[in-house]
Design an enzyme around this catalytic site. Sequence first.
Site, PDB file in Angstrom:
ATOM      1  N   ARG A  36     -39.491   1.308  32.450  1.00 43.97           N
ATOM      2  CA  ARG A  36     -40.046   0.325  33.379  1.00 43.97           C
ATOM      3  C   ARG A  36     -40.864   1.067  34.428  1.00 43.97           C
ATOM      4  O   ARG A  36     -40.558   2.215  34.758  1.00 43.97           O
ATOM      5  CB  ARG A  36     -38.926  -0.436  34.076  1.00 43.97           C
ATOM      6  CG  ARG A  36     -38.154  -1.343  33.168  1.00 43.97           C
ATOM      7  CD  ARG A  36     -37.084  -2.107  33.970  1.00 43.97           C
ATOM      8  NE  ARG A  36     -36.121  -2.670  33.069  1.00 43.97           N
ATOM      9  CZ  ARG A  36     -34.882  -2.230  32.932  1.00 43.97           C
ATOM     10  NH1 ARG A  36     -34.443  -1.230  33.651  1.00 43.97           N
ATOM     11  NH2 ARG A  36     -34.067  -2.789  32.069  1.00 43.97           N
ATOM     12  N   ASP A  57     -45.217  -1.858  32.032  1.00 41.64           N
ATOM     13  CA  ASP A  57     -44.673  -3.132  32.491  1.00 41.64           C
ATOM     14  C   ASP A  57     -44.799  -4.136  31.353  1.00 41.64           C
ATOM     15  O   ASP A  57     -45.872  -4.701  31.129  1.00 41.64           O
ATOM     16  CB  ASP A  57     -45.414  -3.622  33.734  1.00 41.64           C
ATOM     17  CG  ASP A  57     -44.793  -4.882  34.323  1.00 41.64           C
ATOM     18  OD1 ASP A  57     -43.843  -5.432  33.716  1.00 41.64           O
ATOM     19  OD2 ASP A  57     -45.271  -5.311  35.381  1.00 41.64           O
ATOM     20  N   HIS A 123     -19.914  -2.783  28.099  1.00 40.04           N
ATOM     21  CA  HIS A 123     -19.723  -1.451  28.665  1.00 40.04           C
ATOM     22  C   HIS A 123     -18.769  -0.679  27.766  1.00 40.04           C
ATOM     23  O   HIS A 123     -17.957  -1.271  27.052  1.00 40.04           O
ATOM     24  CB  HIS A 123     -19.176  -1.557  30.087  1.00 40.04           C
ATOM     25  CG  HIS A 123     -20.056  -2.378  30.975  1.00 40.04           C
ATOM     26  ND1 HIS A 123     -21.251  -1.918  31.462  1.00 40.04           N
ATOM     27  CD2 HIS A 123     -19.928  -3.648  31.410  1.00 40.04           C
ATOM     28  CE1 HIS A 123     -21.824  -2.866  32.185  1.00 40.04           C
ATOM     29  NE2 HIS A 123     -21.042  -3.931  32.166  1.00 40.04           N
ATOM     30  N   ASP A 124     -18.861   0.614  27.827  1.00 36.59           N
ATOM     31  CA  ASP A 124     -18.097   1.466  26.934  1.00 36.59           C
ATOM     32  C   ASP A 124     -16.614   1.112  26.911  1.00 36.59           C
ATOM     33  O   ASP A 124     -16.020   1.004  25.842  1.00 36.59           O
ATOM     34  CB  ASP A 124     -18.288   2.934  27.339  1.00 36.59           C
ATOM     35  CG  ASP A 124     -17.760   3.870  26.284  1.00 36.59           C
ATOM     36  OD1 ASP A 124     -18.426   4.012  25.238  1.00 36.59           O
ATOM     37  OD2 ASP A 124     -16.674   4.441  26.477  1.00 36.59           O
ATOM     38  N   ILE A 125     -16.020   0.893  28.066  1.00 35.76           N
ATOM     39  CA  ILE A 125     -14.590   0.598  28.131  1.00 35.76           C
ATOM     40  C   ILE A 125     -14.271  -0.717  27.401  1.00 35.76           C
ATOM     41  O   ILE A 125     -13.231  -0.834  26.751  1.00 35.76           O
ATOM     42  CB  ILE A 125     -14.074   0.588  29.595  1.00 35.76           C
ATOM     43  CG1 ILE A 125     -12.551   0.651  29.638  1.00 35.76           C
ATOM     44  CG2 ILE A 125     -14.609  -0.601  30.362  1.00 35.76           C
ATOM     45  CD1 ILE A 125     -11.993   2.005  29.304  1.00 35.76           C
ATOM     46  N   ASN A 126     -15.206  -1.690  27.459  1.00 35.38           N
ATOM     47  CA  ASN A 126     -15.020  -2.946  26.722  1.00 35.38           C
ATOM     48  C   ASN A 126     -15.016  -2.698  25.218  1.00 35.38           C
ATOM     49  O   ASN A 126     -14.192  -3.247  24.484  1.00 35.38           O
ATOM     50  CB  ASN A 126     -16.129  -3.954  27.030  1.00 35.38           C
ATOM     51  CG  ASN A 126     -16.301  -4.237  28.490  1.00 35.38           C
ATOM     52  OD1 ASN A 126     -17.374  -4.063  29.022  1.00 35.38           O
ATOM     53  ND2 ASN A 126     -15.236  -4.659  29.158  1.00 35.38           N
ATOM     54  N   ASP A 153     -20.218   4.178  23.307  1.00 36.80           N
ATOM     55  CA  ASP A 153     -21.677   4.244  23.394  1.00 36.80           C
ATOM     56  C   ASP A 153     -22.235   5.325  22.475  1.00 36.80           C
ATOM     57  O   ASP A 153     -23.231   5.114  21.774  1.00 36.80           O
ATOM     58  CB  ASP A 153     -22.119   4.529  24.833  1.00 36.80           C
ATOM     59  CG  ASP A 153     -21.999   3.318  25.744  1.00 36.80           C
ATOM     60  OD1 ASP A 153     -21.855   2.190  25.228  1.00 36.80           O
ATOM     61  OD2 ASP A 153     -22.051   3.499  26.968  1.00 36.80           O
TER      62      ASP A 153
END
Length: 193
Positions: A36, A57, A123-126, A153
């Site tokens: 970005r 963009d 997220h990784d822990i999820n 991940d």
Amino acid sequence: MALKGLKVIEMAGLAPSPFCGMLLADLGARIIRVDRPNTNTFPTDRFTRGKEALSVDLRDVRGQSIFRKLCASSDVIIDSFRPGVMEKLNLGPADVLAVSPRLIYARMSGFGQTGPFSGKAGHDINFLALSGVLSMLGPQDGKPTPPLNLLGDFGGGLLCAFGILAVRYFLLCRLCLQLQHMGVNLPPASIRL
């Protein structure tokens, strides 16, 4: 280098996408990371080894035009956005097929492209918890111990790189010049580790 001549567009994101791109770069692929505007994480990101960076963009028509031109000369896109993001920008698989029908469009998302959790952030822990891997970490009779690294991940990035190579192999062996859509759902990837 095994992948010399392979040109990959990596959409800047968190660990799975950059890790996947880094693995392909280590094998000789040319990786162009699309960032970005006004982000300066490239010099400090540990996954930029062997990559180039381009700030575009994608919400702007000119940026979308630049991206399509990049697609026309590329072999692979690594997309780690939530489902529908690239489609809203008119840069989803169907859109870039018009520019480059032989492109491999590799998608990684926390919970797949469809289903009840597909629009949720992951997220990784999820990923580790949902896959059951977290329950195997730590003392046998105690609470799980989260890993020191991004296990889910990295597993997703590794599996995506493997999938890209498998599709590329199939395309080369069959001389098929059509898009092969490939996706990676991160919780099942964690199980493989």
